[in-house]
Design a protein around this motif. Structure first.
Motif, short mmCIF file in Angstrom:
data_model
loop_
_atom_site.label_atom_id
_atom_site.label_comp_id
_atom_site.label_asym_id
_atom_site.label_seq_id
_atom_site.Cartn_x
_atom_site.Cartn_y
_atom_site.Cartn_z
N VAL A 241 0.21 8.44 -0.78
CA VAL A 241 0.16 9.28 0.41
C VAL A 241 0.92 8.59 1.54
O VAL A 241 1.19 7.38 1.47
CB VAL A 241 -1.29 9.56 0.87
N MET A 242 1.24 9.36 2.57
CA MET A 242 1.81 8.79 3.78
C MET A 242 0.80 8.97 4.91
O MET A 242 0.06 9.96 4.94
CB MET A 242 3.14 9.48 4.14
N VAL A 243 0.78 8.00 5.83
CA VAL A 243 -0.12 8.06 6.98
C VAL A 243 0.67 7.70 8.23
O VAL A 243 1.45 6.74 8.24
CB VAL A 243 -1.31 7.08 6.81
N TRP B 223 0.42 13.90 3.32
CA TRP B 223 0.71 13.16 4.55
C TRP B 223 -0.45 13.39 5.50
O TRP B 223 -0.78 14.52 5.85
CB TRP B 223 2.02 13.65 5.15
N TYR B 224 -1.06 12.31 5.94
CA TYR B 224 -2.26 12.38 6.76
C TYR B 224 -2.04 11.75 8.14
O TYR B 224 -1.24 10.82 8.28
CB TYR B 224 -3.43 11.68 6.07
N SER B 225 -2.78 12.26 9.11
CA SER B 225 -2.75 11.72 10.46
C SER B 225 -3.94 10.79 10.66
O SER B 225 -5.08 11.13 10.33
CB SER B 225 -2.81 12.86 11.49
N SER B 226 -3.65 9.61 11.22
CA SER B 226 -4.71 8.67 11.57
C SER B 226 -4.98 8.71 13.08
O SER B 226 -5.63 7.82 13.62
CB SER B 226 -4.32 7.25 11.16
N TYR B 227 -4.49 9.76 13.73
CA TYR B 227 -4.62 9.90 15.18
C TYR B 227 -6.09 9.80 15.59
O TYR B 227 -6.95 10.47 15.02
CB TYR B 227 -4.04 11.24 15.62
N GLY B 228 -6.37 8.94 16.56
CA GLY B 228 -7.73 8.80 17.05
C GLY B 228 -8.56 7.77 16.32
O GLY B 228 -9.71 7.52 16.69
N HIS C 8 7.45 12.47 -8.09
CA HIS C 8 6.45 13.49 -8.34
C HIS C 8 5.12 12.79 -8.60
O HIS C 8 5.05 11.83 -9.36
CB HIS C 8 6.84 14.35 -9.55
N PRO C 9 4.02 13.25 -7.98
CA PRO C 9 2.75 12.53 -8.09
C PRO C 9 2.18 12.46 -9.50
O PRO C 9 1.38 11.56 -9.79
CB PRO C 9 1.82 13.32 -7.16
N ALA C 10 2.58 13.36 -10.38
CA ALA C 10 2.00 13.37 -11.73
C ALA C 10 2.26 12.06 -12.45
O ALA C 10 1.41 11.59 -13.23
CB ALA C 10 2.57 14.54 -12.53
N HIS C 11 3.42 11.44 -12.21
CA HIS C 11 3.75 10.20 -12.90
C HIS C 11 2.84 9.06 -12.47
O HIS C 11 2.46 8.22 -13.29
CB HIS C 11 5.22 9.84 -12.65
N ARG D 146 -8.13 5.50 -8.93
CA ARG D 146 -8.69 4.20 -8.56
C ARG D 146 -7.76 3.40 -7.66
O ARG D 146 -8.18 2.52 -6.92
CB ARG D 146 -9.00 3.37 -9.81
N GLN D 147 -6.47 3.69 -7.72
CA GLN D 147 -5.49 2.95 -6.93
C GLN D 147 -4.83 3.89 -5.93
O GLN D 147 -4.62 5.07 -6.21
CB GLN D 147 -4.43 2.31 -7.82
N LEU D 148 -4.49 3.35 -4.77
CA LEU D 148 -3.86 4.13 -3.72
C LEU D 148 -2.74 3.34 -3.07
O LEU D 148 -2.93 2.18 -2.67
CB LEU D 148 -4.89 4.52 -2.66
N ILE D 149 -1.57 3.96 -2.96
CA ILE D 149 -0.46 3.39 -2.20
C ILE D 149 -0.30 4.22 -0.93
O ILE D 149 -0.15 5.45 -1.00
CB ILE D 149 0.85 3.42 -3.01
N VAL D 150 -0.38 3.56 0.20
CA VAL D 150 -0.20 4.24 1.50
C VAL D 150 1.13 3.78 2.09
O VAL D 150 1.34 2.58 2.31
CB VAL D 150 -1.35 3.91 2.48
#
Length: 227
Positions: free
Chosen positions: A114-116, A137-142, A102-105, A73-77
């Protein structure tokens, strides 16, 4: 055995040291309670709805904004500074990434991290492999994502962290911090703050003769330190 060339604080008996430490711990407890109160205020901030259907590129292909939540439900970018024409990611942002948990925590508390970046996914993955990271890690290119959240401005790239809350199909932005606010995410600074020499930067109030350099000139990517 080598000794420091810098003047030391006063050397006292164990009893005097413990008394001085206890006086400091009282102030640290006050600081902790003040930080708790600030966090409570942060949790009560108003939110803004994210209206655009952003598309990102990841290892699994094209994904939606909602996909970044990975069912949470929550996201940190973390807005990692990496422009499309750069050869490598930001060294300061790399410090922050090195300290990510570690993402499990986080998943245990219904939160994803995630990183963008604006760099194309190929460049991101090359740098990610070099650094040995497994962080999503995601690209927001475009897309307009970076510009819309203030991570890319007319002056260029800007690092920072945004927090989002998902309510069904609706996504809301609840918080943003940048500049030194991201130190809260990187334990390296926290560790150094515990040491006598501190961060060893000129802005710090340290004893005369303590080793210090200008900020942002000494830290490197973890594979770039000499020796």
């Amino acid at each position: 055995m080598p000794t420091t060339k810098h003047p030391l604080p006063q050397v006292v008996s164990p009893e005097e040291w413990e008394a001085a430490l206890n006086r400091l711990l009282i102030k640290e407890k006050e600081h902790t309670r003040a930080r708790d109160a600030l966090s409570a205020e942060r949790r009560k901030l108003p939110m803004v709805k994210m209206e655009k259907p952003y598309v990102f590129q990841g290892d699994e292909g094209s994904v939606s904004f909602r996909d970044l939540f990975a069912g949470q439900r929550q996201l940190i970018v973390y807005h990692f500074m990496f422009a499309p024409d750069w050869k490598a990611g930001c060294d300061g942002c790399s410090w922050v990434a090195d300290a990510m948990t570690h993402p499990a925590h986080l998943h245990a508390r219904d939160t994803s991290l995630v990183m963008v970046s604006r760099a194309p996914l190929e460049k991101i993955n090359q740098y990610k492999t070099r650094m040995g990271w497994t962080i999503p890690w995601y690209s927001s290119y475009g897309s307009d994502f970076n510009e819309d959240v203030g991570a890319t401005t007319e002056e260029g790239e800007r690092h920072g962290a945004s927090v989002f809350l998902r309510d069904g199909n609706d996504i809301y932005r609840t918080y943003f911090t940048g500049a030194r606010g991201v130190e809260y995410l990187g334990s390296h600074w926290t560790y150094l703050d515990l040491t006598p020499f501190g961060r060893q930067e000129t802005w710090e109030d340290s004893p005369e003769g303590w080793p210090q350099t200008k900020p942002y000139v000494w830290n490197r990517r973890h594979d770039e330190y000499d020796g």
